[in-house]
Enzyme design. Structure first.
Site, PDB file in Angstrom:
ATOM      1  N   THR A 250       4.356   6.661 -39.664  1.00 57.23           N
ATOM      2  CA  THR A 250       4.386   5.200 -39.579  1.00 57.23           C
ATOM      3  C   THR A 250       3.415   4.697 -38.512  1.00 57.23           C
ATOM      4  O   THR A 250       2.784   3.644 -38.675  1.00 57.23           O
ATOM      5  CB  THR A 250       5.809   4.702 -39.272  1.00 57.23           C
ATOM      6  OG1 THR A 250       6.694   5.178 -40.286  1.00 57.23           O
ATOM      7  CG2 THR A 250       5.866   3.184 -39.230  1.00 57.23           C
TER       8      THR A 250
ATOM      9  N   HIS B 287       0.171   4.491 -40.127  1.00 56.67           N
ATOM     10  CA  HIS B 287       0.114   3.295 -40.987  1.00 56.67           C
ATOM     11  C   HIS B 287      -0.103   2.038 -40.159  1.00 56.67           C
ATOM     12  O   HIS B 287      -0.861   1.137 -40.549  1.00 56.67           O
ATOM     13  CB  HIS B 287       1.406   3.167 -41.801  1.00 56.67           C
ATOM     14  CG  HIS B 287       1.495   4.119 -42.955  1.00 56.67           C
ATOM     15  ND1 HIS B 287       0.588   4.128 -43.990  1.00 56.67           N
ATOM     16  CD2 HIS B 287       2.405   5.095 -43.239  1.00 56.67           C
ATOM     17  CE1 HIS B 287       0.926   5.063 -44.863  1.00 56.67           C
ATOM     18  NE2 HIS B 287       2.019   5.672 -44.428  1.00 56.67           N
TER      19      HIS B 287
ATOM     20  N   GLY C 219       8.995   9.408 -48.094  1.00 58.17           N
ATOM     21  CA  GLY C 219       7.707   9.185 -47.445  1.00 58.17           C
ATOM     22  C   GLY C 219       7.333   7.716 -47.450  1.00 58.17           C
ATOM     23  O   GLY C 219       7.655   6.974 -48.383  1.00 58.17           O
TER      24      GLY C 219
ATOM     25  N   HIS D 171       8.112   5.240 -31.410  1.00 60.91           N
ATOM     26  CA  HIS D 171       9.542   5.021 -31.589  1.00 60.91           C
ATOM     27  C   HIS D 171      10.348   6.316 -31.550  1.00 60.91           C
ATOM     28  O   HIS D 171      11.560   6.282 -31.662  1.00 60.91           O
ATOM     29  CB  HIS D 171       9.808   4.272 -32.903  1.00 60.91           C
ATOM     30  CG  HIS D 171       9.231   4.946 -34.112  1.00 60.91           C
ATOM     31  ND1 HIS D 171       7.923   4.749 -34.513  1.00 60.91           N
ATOM     32  CD2 HIS D 171       9.765   5.797 -35.001  1.00 60.91           C
ATOM     33  CE1 HIS D 171       7.680   5.461 -35.599  1.00 60.91           C
ATOM     34  NE2 HIS D 171       8.789   6.112 -35.922  1.00 60.91           N
TER      35      HIS D 171
ATOM     36  N   CYS E 248       4.407   9.537 -35.397  1.00 65.60           N
ATOM     37  CA  CYS E 248       4.987   9.470 -36.730  1.00 65.60           C
ATOM     38  C   CYS E 248       3.934   9.010 -37.737  1.00 65.60           C
ATOM     39  O   CYS E 248       2.954   8.349 -37.365  1.00 65.60           O
ATOM     40  CB  CYS E 248       6.167   8.496 -36.700  1.00 65.60           C
ATOM     41  SG  CYS E 248       6.933   8.158 -38.289  1.00 65.60           S
TER      42      CYS E 248
ATOM     43  N   CYS F 114      20.084  -7.305 -35.456  1.00 63.93           N
ATOM     44  CA  CYS F 114      20.628  -8.517 -34.837  1.00 63.93           C
ATOM     45  C   CYS F 114      22.146  -8.434 -34.683  1.00 63.93           C
ATOM     46  O   CYS F 114      22.721  -9.052 -33.789  1.00 63.93           O
ATOM     47  CB  CYS F 114      20.234  -9.750 -35.635  1.00 63.93           C
ATOM     48  SG  CYS F 114      21.145 -10.001 -37.182  1.00 63.93           S
TER      49      CYS F 114
ATOM     50  N   CYS G 264      18.488  -5.536 -41.969  1.00 63.54           N
ATOM     51  CA  CYS G 264      18.760  -6.726 -41.146  1.00 63.54           C
ATOM     52  C   CYS G 264      17.745  -7.843 -41.432  1.00 63.54           C
ATOM     53  O   CYS G 264      16.546  -7.585 -41.554  1.00 63.54           O
ATOM     54  CB  CYS G 264      18.694  -6.329 -39.664  1.00 63.54           C
ATOM     55  SG  CYS G 264      18.787  -7.697 -38.494  1.00 63.54           S
TER      56      CYS G 264
ATOM     57  N   ASP H  63       3.244  21.737 -51.382  1.00 65.51           N
ATOM     58  CA  ASP H  63       2.385  21.216 -50.313  1.00 65.51           C
ATOM     59  C   ASP H  63       0.984  21.769 -50.488  1.00 65.51           C
ATOM     60  O   ASP H  63       0.767  22.735 -51.253  1.00 65.51           O
ATOM     61  CB  ASP H  63       2.943  21.609 -48.934  1.00 65.51           C
ATOM     62  CG  ASP H  63       2.392  20.724 -47.807  1.00 65.51           C
ATOM     63  OD1 ASP H  63       3.016  19.685 -47.533  1.00 65.51           O
ATOM     64  OD2 ASP H  63       1.341  21.068 -47.244  1.00 65.51           O
TER      65      ASP H  63
ATOM     66  N   CYS I 224      23.825 -10.844 -38.986  1.00 71.72           N
ATOM     67  CA  CYS I 224      23.533 -11.261 -40.354  1.00 71.72           C
ATOM     68  C   CYS I 224      24.441 -10.537 -41.347  1.00 71.72           C
ATOM     69  O   CYS I 224      25.160  -9.601 -40.997  1.00 71.72           O
ATOM     70  CB  CYS I 224      22.068 -11.008 -40.694  1.00 71.72           C
ATOM     71  SG  CYS I 224      21.632  -9.256 -40.885  1.00 71.72           S
TER      72      CYS I 224
END
Length: 335
Positions: free
Chosen positions: A39, A42, A257, A58, A37, A88, A102, A191, A91
């Protein structure tokens, strides 16, 4: 077991790490496919909120290898995928259906070790069995689709809306199919890659524009009132600032994004006020994994054609380092 470990920003290695034995109410999955990904990139660059060292990953699929105590829904050998979200559940935000906000938010491959490894352990409640006719590569694509579903829920697209989308990568291609399904009249896609734009036309775009031609082809003569919806799927600050220029009266803007954590952009606050704009963020998944699974399972959205390449764990390190081919869509690791 073997895993890809990001030791610190810009430093990743393949190493032997302990097998993740499942605790009560958990299962350990033998990983088959893992999507890479934006991410993850990053995280590799130190631009996300992740701790180090970390096993990223993930978006994944595989088979149940071991079940922990109290787990009765799954057995060894079941073909599965899993929601990486670790909410969790206690919360204020979890209790008001805002789990992605969360107070103790976590996610596999983001805040705890993920699936770029031979095995990964997951809360059993996050796991979904996949049908025999669903490939492991497609099942590893359900997590990104769940992000798209959350974005669509946030956007609340209206039938007939005219949509402008920046970014025709793997996420952009899923958004194209989704906004078409949701009733968009026009879907204009921008693009840098002509190949990606050609694919966009096949799957729901009504017009495509190369990035260098945006001002010429989307100026006031062609679109005097701008667009009803503008979506950024690039995460590039300069593109985001450019995207604001094409918002019409009462337009909605969706930031889909992921940008670097310290990125900033400039927006004209008078236009925000005067044009009745709505600015929307969309962070990860918010109880949308199961709806995404059903959308994919029933063939409402097609994903297999978006997988450009499969890599080994070792090859994935060079991919994270870059440079990356702008014509590639989704790249997955095959364990």
């Amino acid at each position: 077991m073997k895993a890809l470990v990001i030791e610190k920003p810009y430093t990743a290695t393949i190493k032997e790490v302990p097998y993740p034995k499942p605790d009560a109410n958990e299962v350990t999955i033998k990983v088959e496919n893992v999507g890479i990904c934006g991410t993850d990139v990053h995280i590799f660059k130190g631009e996300f909120l992740s701790p180090y060292p970390l096993i990223p990953g993930h978006e994944f699929s595989g088979t149940i290898h071991e079940v922990g105590e109290n787990v009765t829904k799954f057995k060894e050998g079941d073909r599965v995928t899993a929601d990486p979200s670790l909410f969790c559940g206690q919360c204020e935000f979890c209790l008001t259906n805002r789990g992605n906000q969360c107070e103790n938010w976590g996610a596999l491959g983001n805040t705890v070790d993920g699936s770029m490894a031979e095995y990964v352990k997951v809360p059993a409640k996050n796991v979904i069995k996949i049908p025999e006719n669903m490939s492991f590569s497609e099942a590893a694509f359900i997590e990104p689709m769940a992000c798209v579903v959350h974005g669509m829920n946030r956007l609340q697209l209206q039938v007939g809306d005219r949509v402008l989308l920046f970014g025709a990568g793997a996420m952009g291609q899923q958004l194209i199919q989704s906004v078409k399904m949701a009733g968009a009249s026009e879907v204009v896609v921008v693009d840098i890659s002509q190949d990606k734009l050609n694919m966009a036309l096949k799957w729901g775009a009504t017009k495509t524009v190369l990035s260098q031609n945006v001002e010429k082809e989307l100026g006031s003569k062609e679109y005097p009132h701008g667009f009803d919806v503008v979506i950024d799927a690039t995460g590039i600050p300069k593109v985001i600032e450019q995207a604001f220029e094409y918002m019409g009266p009462t337009a909605k803007y969706l930031q889909f994004g992921v940008t670097p954590e310290d990125a900033t952009v400039t927006v004209n606050p008078f236009k925000l006020y005067n044009k009745d704009w709505t600015l929307i963020g969309s962070m990860a998944i918010n109880h949308t994994f199961i709806p995404a699974f059903h959308w994919v399972k029933e063939g409402r959205v097609k994903l297999d054609h978006l997988i450009s390449k499969e890599l080994s764990l070792e090859e994935a390190i060079d991919y994270l380092k870059g440079p990356r081919d702008p014509d590639l869509l989704k790249v997955q690791i095959k364990l």
